[in-house]
Design a protein around this motif. Structure first.
Motif, PDB file in Angstrom:
ATOM      1  N   ALA A  24       0.827  -1.211   0.000  1.00 50.07           N
ATOM      2  CA  ALA A  24       0.000   0.000   0.000  1.00 50.07           C
ATOM      3  C   ALA A  24       0.857   1.255   0.000  1.00 50.07           C
ATOM      4  O   ALA A  24       0.495   2.269  -0.610  1.00 50.07           O
ATOM      5  N   LEU A  25       2.001   1.205   0.662  1.00 53.86           N
ATOM      6  CA  LEU A  25       2.892   2.369   0.743  1.00 53.86           C
ATOM      7  C   LEU A  25       3.838   2.462  -0.449  1.00 53.86           C
ATOM      8  O   LEU A  25       4.554   3.448  -0.595  1.00 53.86           O
ATOM      9  N   ILE A  55       6.305  -9.214  -3.972  1.00 50.83           N
ATOM     10  CA  ILE A  55       6.054  -8.893  -5.373  1.00 50.83           C
ATOM     11  C   ILE A  55       4.685  -9.408  -5.798  1.00 50.83           C
ATOM     12  O   ILE A  55       3.989  -8.781  -6.597  1.00 50.83           O
ATOM     13  N   PHE A  56       4.258 -10.548  -5.222  1.00 49.26           N
ATOM     14  CA  PHE A  56       2.924 -11.049  -5.537  1.00 49.26           C
ATOM     15  C   PHE A  56       1.865 -10.037  -5.114  1.00 49.26           C
ATOM     16  O   PHE A  56       0.947  -9.715  -5.880  1.00 49.26           O
ATOM     17  N   PHE A  57       1.979  -9.540  -3.890  1.00 47.12           N
ATOM     18  CA  PHE A  57       1.001  -8.560  -3.430  1.00 47.12           C
ATOM     19  C   PHE A  57       1.024  -7.320  -4.307  1.00 47.12           C
ATOM     20  O   PHE A  57      -0.027  -6.745  -4.615  1.00 47.12           O
ATOM     21  N   PRO A  98      -3.144  -4.487  -6.999  1.00 44.48           N
ATOM     22  CA  PRO A  98      -3.564  -3.372  -7.864  1.00 44.48           C
ATOM     23  C   PRO A  98      -4.605  -3.753  -8.915  1.00 44.48           C
ATOM     24  O   PRO A  98      -5.329  -2.882  -9.413  1.00 44.48           O
ATOM     25  N   GLN A  99      -4.704  -5.031  -9.252  1.00 43.39           N
ATOM     26  CA  GLN A  99      -5.689  -5.456 -10.238  1.00 43.39           C
ATOM     27  C   GLN A  99      -7.115  -5.250  -9.743  1.00 43.39           C
ATOM     28  O   GLN A  99      -8.054  -5.217 -10.544  1.00 43.39           O
ATOM     29  N   TRP A 103      -4.462   3.565  -2.015  1.00 47.33           N
ATOM     30  CA  TRP A 103      -3.827   2.933  -0.864  1.00 47.33           C
ATOM     31  C   TRP A 103      -4.872   2.263   0.033  1.00 47.33           C
ATOM     32  O   TRP A 103      -4.634   1.185   0.592  1.00 47.33           O
ATOM     33  N   ALA A 104      -6.049   2.912   0.172  1.00 43.40           N
ATOM     34  CA  ALA A 104      -7.106   2.345   1.010  1.00 43.40           C
ATOM     35  C   ALA A 104      -7.659   1.058   0.387  1.00 43.40           C
ATOM     36  O   ALA A 104      -7.945   0.079   1.092  1.00 43.40           O
TER      37      ALA A 104
END
Length: 211
Positions: free
Chosen positions: A61-62, A131-133, A138-139, A149-150
């Motif tokens: 998220a950051l 990297i998976f996250f 984002p998809q 980010w939320a």
């Protein structure tokens, strides 16, 4: 805010379930401690892994995971540290005599705080998870459904919520099996050997992996 379609939730939750069912170092770590030392150790490992996953979600998220994905040096550094840690855990188990080492005999289990910390490290020191996250979350970011980010935090947190429905039953089942073999030193020795070999193999696979 967080206004998503039914198709969105169906796709996301299906992917989250499959993600949590896929085998890997996290599941191996949790079930290994459960089978060898019982439910209390298993849940300590579980909460440690979940804590590490929460940190991965926060980093995604950051945007910190983007640095890991973009930098070959950063990726390699984390990868080799993680691989070395898994191999070290495996060697500890392989060298044990069924009564000490990584996982000890019943009544002599590792402190739950230590298992918890190990769980965090097993999760954090796997750059493939970060990297998976970064690639997965984002998809599911939808324009107009709130700050990116939320949305990333929401979906990342929900992956852990899904895990809360899948992984605890595995710990309870493993705990039942552990109770059945609690006083069998020979079985405990082979569990240590099997877990040690698994962790060494996972460490080698991580070391040989690429982005």
């Amino acid at each position: 805010m967080f206004d998503y379609s039914f198709a969105h939730w169906l796709a996301f939750l299906s992917a989250a379930v499959l993600l949590n069912l896929s085998p890997g170092p996290d599941i191996a770590f949790i079930l290994g401690h459960t089978m060898r030392s019982g439910k209390r150790a298993g849940f300590s490992a579980l909460f440690g892994v979940w804590s590490g996953a929460c940190l991965h979600v926060l980093m995604a998220a950051l945007g910190l995971s983007a640095i890991l994905a973009a930098s070959a040096v950063a990726f390699s550094t984390v990868k080799w540290i993680g691989a070395a840690y898994l191999v070290w855990l495996g060697i500890q188990a392989l060298r044990s005599g069924g009564g000490d080492g990584l996982i000890r005999a019943a009544g002599e289990s590792l402190p739950v705080a230590r298992i918890y910390r190990q769980g965090i490290l097993v999760s954090l020191l796997n750059p493939k998870v970060a990297i998976f996250f970064l690639a997965f979350l984002p998809q599911f970011v939808v324009e107009g459904a709130g700050p990116a980010w939320a949305q990333l935090m929401l979906h990342g947190g929900l992956i852990i919520v899904v895990a809360a429905f899948i992984e605890p039953p595995l710990v309870l089942l493993g705990g039942r099996l552990a109770d059945a073999i609690r006083h069998n030193q020979k079985v405990g020795l082979w569990l240590d050997r099997g877990l040690g070999a698994l962790f060494v193999a996972l460490g080698v696979r991580l070391a040989l992996s690429s982005r």
